[in-house]
Design an enzyme around this catalytic site. Structure first.
Site, mmCIF file in Angstrom:
data_model
loop_
_atom_site.group_PDB
_atom_site.id
_atom_site.type_symbol
_atom_site.label_atom_id
_atom_site.label_comp_id
_atom_site.label_asym_id
_atom_site.label_seq_id
_atom_site.Cartn_x
_atom_site.Cartn_y
_atom_site.Cartn_z
ATOM 1 N N ARG A 174 192.628 71.699 53.891
ATOM 2 C CA ARG A 174 192.479 70.576 54.820
ATOM 3 C C ARG A 174 193.806 70.181 55.443
ATOM 4 N NH1 ARG A 174 188.154 67.160 54.365
ATOM 5 N NH2 ARG A 174 189.444 65.352 54.775
ATOM 6 N N ARG A 178 203.509 72.842 58.669
ATOM 7 C CA ARG A 178 204.032 73.230 59.987
ATOM 8 C C ARG A 178 205.514 73.550 59.909
ATOM 9 N NH1 ARG A 178 201.370 68.464 62.025
ATOM 10 N NH2 ARG A 178 199.188 68.944 62.444
ATOM 11 N N ARG A 250 183.575 60.946 43.772
ATOM 12 C CA ARG A 250 184.699 60.040 43.577
ATOM 13 C C ARG A 250 184.407 58.769 44.363
ATOM 14 N NH1 ARG A 250 187.524 60.918 39.433
ATOM 15 N NH2 ARG A 250 189.439 60.016 40.309
ATOM 16 N N ARG A 280 197.506 55.649 47.677
ATOM 17 C CA ARG A 280 198.194 55.313 48.928
ATOM 18 C C ARG A 280 198.058 53.831 49.234
ATOM 19 N NH1 ARG A 280 194.283 58.310 53.452
ATOM 20 N NH2 ARG A 280 192.345 57.374 52.760
ATOM 21 N N GLU A 301 195.011 51.833 47.292
ATOM 22 C CA GLU A 301 193.781 52.608 47.147
ATOM 23 C C GLU A 301 193.786 53.361 45.826
ATOM 24 O OE1 GLU A 301 192.859 54.607 50.817
ATOM 25 O OE2 GLU A 301 191.802 56.187 49.760
ATOM 26 N N TYR A 349 181.687 66.975 52.212
ATOM 27 C CA TYR A 349 182.703 66.076 52.707
ATOM 28 C C TYR A 349 182.829 66.237 54.225
ATOM 29 C CZ TYR A 349 187.005 63.421 52.913
ATOM 30 O OH TYR A 349 187.949 62.489 53.205
ATOM 31 N N ASP A 351 183.500 64.623 58.051
ATOM 32 C CA ASP A 351 184.142 63.528 58.775
ATOM 33 C C ASP A 351 183.225 63.022 59.891
ATOM 34 O OD1 ASP A 351 186.493 63.646 57.269
ATOM 35 O OD2 ASP A 351 187.105 65.415 58.379
HETATM 36 N N1 UDP Z 1 197.065 65.950 49.043
HETATM 37 C C1 UDP Z 1 198.126 65.800 48.172
HETATM 38 N N2 UDP Z 1 199.128 64.923 48.481
HETATM 39 C C2 UDP Z 1 199.113 64.182 49.612
HETATM 40 C C3 UDP Z 1 198.043 64.338 50.506
HETATM 41 C C4 UDP Z 1 197.019 65.226 50.191
HETATM 42 O O1 UDP Z 1 198.160 66.409 47.126
HETATM 43 O O2 UDP Z 1 200.049 63.389 49.807
HETATM 44 C C5 UDP Z 1 195.998 66.913 48.679
HETATM 45 C C6 UDP Z 1 194.882 66.228 47.885
HETATM 46 O O3 UDP Z 1 194.376 67.129 46.945
HETATM 47 C C7 UDP Z 1 193.853 65.951 48.967
HETATM 48 C C8 UDP Z 1 194.003 67.179 49.860
HETATM 49 O O4 UDP Z 1 195.416 67.459 49.831
HETATM 50 O O5 UDP Z 1 192.559 65.837 48.449
HETATM 51 C C9 UDP Z 1 193.524 67.007 51.259
HETATM 52 O O6 UDP Z 1 194.223 65.922 51.872
HETATM 53 P P1 UDP Z 1 193.527 64.941 52.884
HETATM 54 O O7 UDP Z 1 194.530 64.059 53.479
HETATM 55 O O8 UDP Z 1 192.653 65.717 53.776
HETATM 56 O O9 UDP Z 1 192.666 64.091 51.875
HETATM 57 P P2 UDP Z 1 191.709 62.879 52.163
HETATM 58 O O10 UDP Z 1 191.965 62.362 53.534
HETATM 59 O O11 UDP Z 1 190.388 63.476 52.012
HETATM 60 O O12 UDP Z 1 192.051 61.918 51.116
#
Ligand code: UDP
Length: 390
Positions: A174, A178, A250, A280, A301, A349, A351
């Site tokens: 996901r 870059r 979750r 976060r 969160e 999952y 969006d």
């Molecule tokens: N992830 C991580 N650290 C971060 C952000 C994301 O380890 O700071 C990992 C985590 O396993 C997450 C996945 O990358 O579920 C995908 O990130 P995304 O931002 O898509 O997660 P979401 O928005 O679904 O919380």
């Protein structure tokens, strides 16, 4: 005579479908919503204390590559420009996320070009891993131990509640990596946030004489008998009254705190360390940079396994869940005149833009399938990011 259709759930999946069916002039639609508001987990409201537009169930940033979906939502709202530029707090300091050239150069104290950085990161990767079998191996193969430990290990463990070795590699896909200075969290061509909030869009979608919205209505299978067809966006296992057991989700818990001025200087900051209990902090006034507010409202969160009664957010989709899902899918396929839609109905999952696209496509069909999203296909985390993975 118009056909009677039931739609369960007034999130985007149900609302877009109800709207499109109503517009065709051939249906009368009852929308049943268990909560006391529409818009599902996209629900937004203007906070009385601060005047800030709050995303009640966590940040929602609209992004899509589909021009038709973007045009569609813009018929119901003016979108303000918003680019998600996440910051990550790690044991080694604050960095830009997704991992980009700035992150790499700052993290390793270097001044590399895109080409040098790509070569540098490639040699950090663990070459012994040929085919990554899980999330940890995926990260180690492409990024190496240091970046994995700083950005992914702790966050992922908190987010999913299991060791990253027990999660599919696809979850990490996901997130782009870059080798330039682009710090946009998403790759999508169209991105923004509706100036008047998401709930207003859904209210407009449902505002049609052919649609009756019933809030605070918990409905069950028995309630759909009088309908020609039912579109169900509630949890798949709930439809069958959990007769085979519960699919795992979750859930998220948001802890609000208010402050004066600017708390963190950004909409989203991830806390990647395992020892910090939350994943976060979102500061919601930064989702509307076109507004100005003296006060601020933030949410810590926390992620937990959903217990009965909790709001489900992320389908877990571990192996046990997939076996159970397989059995629920078999039941669903034998259920006449029901289509399971949306994130909960398909246990995927999805969006916002994907759910909207599905409902638009579904409304055009003359015969409705049981599922629009194949719940058991091989790419479970089909995704918000269209971009390249680690
Ligand atoms: N992830 C991580 N650290 C971060 C952000 C994301 O380890 O700071 C990992 C985590 O396993 C997450 C996945 O990358 O579920 C995908 O990130 P995304 O931002 O898509 O997660 P979401 O928005 O679904 O919380």
């Amino acid at each position: 005579m118009n056909k009677r259709v039931a739609v369960v759930g007034a999130g985007f999946a149900g609302a877009v479908l109800a709207h499109e069916l109503a517009r065709s002039g051939r249906f009368l639609i009852d929308v049943f919503e268990a909560r006391d508001h529409v818009a599902g987990n996209c629900h937004t409201y203007r906070d009385a204390a601060t005047g800030v537009m709050v995303h009640q169930y966590g940040p929602h940033i609209f992004q899509t590559n589909r021009e038709d979906v973007w045009r569609y939502v813009n018929r119901f709202a003016e979108f303000g420009p918003f680019t998600n530029r996440v910051k990550a707090i790690t044991t080694r300091g604050v960095f830009s996320l997704p991992i980009n050239l700035l992150t790499i150069n700052q993290f390793f104290g270097k001044r590399m070009s895109p080409r040098d950085a790509a070569a540098f990161v490639a040699q950090l990767g663990d070459r012994r891993i040929a085919e990554p079998q899980n999330l940890e191996e995926q990260a180690l193969k492409f990024l190496g131990r240091e970046l994995y430990d700083a950005f992914f290990y702790g966050y992922t463990k908190k987010q999913w509640g299991v060791d990253p070795r027990n999660l599919p590699a696809s979850i990490l896909k996901r997130l782009p990596v870059r080798f330039d200075y682009d710090d946009n969290y998403y790759d999508a061509r169209y991105q923004g946030i509706p100036i008047g909030g998401y709930t207003s869009i859904v209210e407009q979608l449902l505002d049609d004489p052919a649609i009756a919205v019933h809030l605070k209505q918990h409905v069950t299978r028995a309630d759909f008998r009088g309908y020609e067809h039912t579109f169900y966006s509630g949890p798949l296992d709930a439809y069958f009254d959990y007769e085979l057991g519960r699919l795992q989700y979750r859930t998220l818990r948001f802890e609000r705190f208010d402050a004066e001025g600017d708390y963190q200087g950004n909409a989203v900051i991830n806390y990647c360390e395992e020892r910090v209990p939350f994943t976060r902090i979102s500061e919601h006034k930064h989702f509307t940079p076109w507004e100005s507010h003296e006060q601020t409202v933030c949410f810590r969160e926390y992620s937990d396994l959903a217990a009965p009664g909790d709001t489900p957010y992320y389908p877990l989709r571990l192996n046990d869940d997939k076996d159970l899902l397989q059995r629920y899918v078999s039941l669903a396929e034998r259920e006449p005149n029901v289509t399971f839609i949306g994130r909960l109905g398909t246990y995927r999952y999805l969006d916002m833009h994907l759910v909207i696209a599905d409902s638009l496509d579904l409304a055009k069909r003359s015969r409705w399938p049981t599922f629009t999203q194949p719940p058991l296909d091989k790419s479970p985390e089909r995704t918000k990011h269209s971009g390249r993975a680690a």
